[in-house]
Design a protein around this motif. Structure first.
Motif, PDB file in Angstrom:
ATOM      1  N   LEU A 159     -15.596   8.222 -56.528  1.00 46.23           N
ATOM      2  CA  LEU A 159     -15.794   7.099 -55.680  1.00 46.23           C
ATOM      3  C   LEU A 159     -15.813   7.824 -54.225  1.00 46.23           C
ATOM      4  N   SER A 160     -16.384   7.398 -53.153  1.00 45.75           N
ATOM      5  CA  SER A 160     -17.438   6.812 -51.770  1.00 45.75           C
ATOM      6  C   SER A 160     -16.004   6.945 -51.066  1.00 45.75           C
ATOM      7  N   ARG A 161     -15.746   7.355 -50.037  1.00 40.98           N
ATOM      8  CA  ARG A 161     -14.564   6.623 -49.150  1.00 40.98           C
ATOM      9  C   ARG A 161     -14.822   5.386 -48.205  1.00 40.98           C
ATOM     10  N   GLU A 162     -15.857   5.352 -48.448  1.00 40.33           N
ATOM     11  CA  GLU A 162     -16.309   3.276 -48.233  1.00 40.33           C
ATOM     12  C   GLU A 162     -15.957   3.010 -48.929  1.00 40.33           C
ATOM     13  N   LYS A 163     -16.495   3.295 -50.640  1.00 45.55           N
ATOM     14  CA  LYS A 163     -16.113   2.179 -51.511  1.00 45.55           C
ATOM     15  C   LYS A 163     -14.212   1.854 -51.888  1.00 45.55           C
ATOM     16  N   ILE A 164     -14.034   3.501 -51.923  1.00 39.86           N
ATOM     17  CA  ILE A 164     -12.597   3.334 -52.173  1.00 39.86           C
ATOM     18  C   ILE A 164     -11.686   1.761 -51.284  1.00 39.86           C
ATOM     19  N   LEU A 165     -12.541   2.074 -49.307  1.00 41.64           N
ATOM     20  CA  LEU A 165     -11.517   1.721 -48.418  1.00 41.64           C
ATOM     21  C   LEU A 165     -12.354  -0.206 -48.818  1.00 41.64           C
ATOM     22  N   ASP A 188     -11.460   5.691 -38.625  1.00 45.05           N
ATOM     23  CA  ASP A 188     -12.201   7.245 -39.346  1.00 45.05           C
ATOM     24  C   ASP A 188     -11.846   7.308 -41.177  1.00 45.05           C
ATOM     25  N   ALA A 189     -12.450   8.106 -41.491  1.00 48.70           N
ATOM     26  CA  ALA A 189     -12.374   8.621 -42.644  1.00 48.70           C
ATOM     27  C   ALA A 189     -10.516   9.194 -43.109  1.00 48.70           C
ATOM     28  N   ARG A 190     -10.247   9.543 -42.253  1.00 46.93           N
ATOM     29  CA  ARG A 190      -9.247  10.233 -42.240  1.00 46.93           C
ATOM     30  C   ARG A 190      -7.813   9.187 -42.791  1.00 46.93           C
ATOM     31  N   THR A 191      -8.188   7.784 -42.656  1.00 46.56           N
ATOM     32  CA  THR A 191      -7.075   6.834 -42.925  1.00 46.56           C
ATOM     33  C   THR A 191      -6.886   7.533 -44.505  1.00 46.56           C
ATOM     34  N   ILE A 192      -8.109   7.322 -45.168  1.00 46.16           N
ATOM     35  CA  ILE A 192      -8.000   7.596 -46.776  1.00 46.16           C
ATOM     36  C   ILE A 192      -7.183   9.065 -46.658  1.00 46.16           C
ATOM     37  N   ASP A 193      -8.058  10.090 -46.594  1.00 45.44           N
ATOM     38  CA  ASP A 193      -7.335  11.357 -46.556  1.00 45.44           C
ATOM     39  C   ASP A 193      -5.985  11.208 -45.888  1.00 45.44           C
ATOM     40  N   THR A 194      -5.419  10.765 -45.162  1.00 49.48           N
ATOM     41  CA  THR A 194      -4.053  10.747 -45.361  1.00 49.48           C
ATOM     42  C   THR A 194      -3.452  10.051 -46.483  1.00 49.48           C
ATOM     43  N   HIS A 195      -3.676   8.964 -47.001  1.00 48.95           N
ATOM     44  CA  HIS A 195      -3.767   8.587 -48.065  1.00 48.95           C
ATOM     45  C   HIS A 195      -3.313   9.698 -49.146  1.00 48.95           C
ATOM     46  N   VAL A 196      -4.222   9.758 -49.290  1.00 44.87           N
ATOM     47  CA  VAL A 196      -4.546  10.266 -50.749  1.00 44.87           C
ATOM     48  C   VAL A 196      -3.395  11.729 -49.952  1.00 44.87           C
ATOM     49  N   LYS A 197      -3.968  12.582 -49.372  1.00 44.62           N
ATOM     50  CA  LYS A 197      -2.326  13.582 -49.213  1.00 44.62           C
ATOM     51  C   LYS A 197      -1.104  13.467 -49.227  1.00 44.62           C
TER      52      LYS A 197
END
Length: 232
Positions: free
Chosen positions: A173-179, A190-199
């Motif tokens: 799943l791409s970050r764009e698709k997840i968002l 920023d894509a870090r929105t996804i990275d923060t939640h995943v972390k």
């Protein structure tokens, strides 16, 4: 949307009235608070509040501290309103469990649309009652998650993210698709929105956090060897 309660928290009475008028037209019941302390009192007295619209800059208790206190006892959806547009503030909001983040000035009609979409996703999530994979179990109706039969606390957005991963097990799943699917709108941050939640999600899942694998240059994939997803 009749009978759904929304709590609007803002120290500016004109802003509260503006938002309230639009929400009432859509059939919502609206409660108001002028600061964080008042908001917490109202929230404790009204356990059936479906969503909170929360300003950041307020006297007595700001939006950050108010959100922290709410997240200790509830995963109710929270939309943060702020005059700030700093990326760090936005990321902090997501780390605290904010579900949507809207910068002032904003269109009241867009706010209403975001509220409706968020509440609709909450309702839709309950139609499939349970999901499980690799020792992780999700009760979508009760909004509970257990790992090896031990319950863990997830924010509303972390819960949605985990649900999306499990229902798309094995799919890159791409970050764009997840968002676009989890946040349900075109997010230009920023894509870090996804990275923060995943972390944070990985950390809360413990050893099971390894199921969320990074697909370098693309996004993430939830993968459990020799496991299947169970839907009840």
């Amino acid at each position: 949307m009749d009978d759904l309660k929304i709590l609007i928290v803002d120290d500016e009475s004109r802003m509260r009235k503006l938002v309230k008028d639009f929400m009432v037209k859509e059939g919502y019941t609206v409660l108001e608070a002028g600061n964080g302390e008042e908001a917490l009192d109202i929230f404790m007295d009204n356990k059936d509040i479906a969503l909170i619209i929360l300003d950041i800059m307020m006297p007595k208790m700001d939006g950050w501290d108010t959100c922290k206190e709410i997240r200790k006892i509830s995963q109710v959806p929270v939309i943060m309103l702020t005059a700030k547009s700093d990326e760090r503030d936005e990321l902090l909001g997501f780390e605290l469990g904010i579900d949507e983040y809207i910068t002032k000035p904003f269109s009241p009609k867009i706010l209403v649309a975001r509220v409706s979409a968020l509440l609709r996703r909450t309702s839709d999530a309950m139609q499939v009652e349970k999901l499980s994979a690799g020792g992780i179990s999700m009760d979508l109706t009760a909004h509970l998650v257990s790992v090896d039969d031990k319950y863990i606390e997830l924010s509303f957005k972390e819960f949605e993210l985990l649900q999306y991963f499990i229902t798309n097990k094995g799919v890159a799943l791409s970050r764009e698709k997840i968002l676009n699917n989890v946040w349900n709108y075109d997010y230009f941050g920023d894509a870090r929105t996804i990275d923060t939640h995943v972390k944070k999600l990985r950390s809360k899942l413990g050893d099971k956090g390894d199921y969320i694998k990074t697909v370098w240059g693309m996004g993430y994939k939830f993968e459990v060897d020799n496991e299947r997803i169970d839907k009840n």
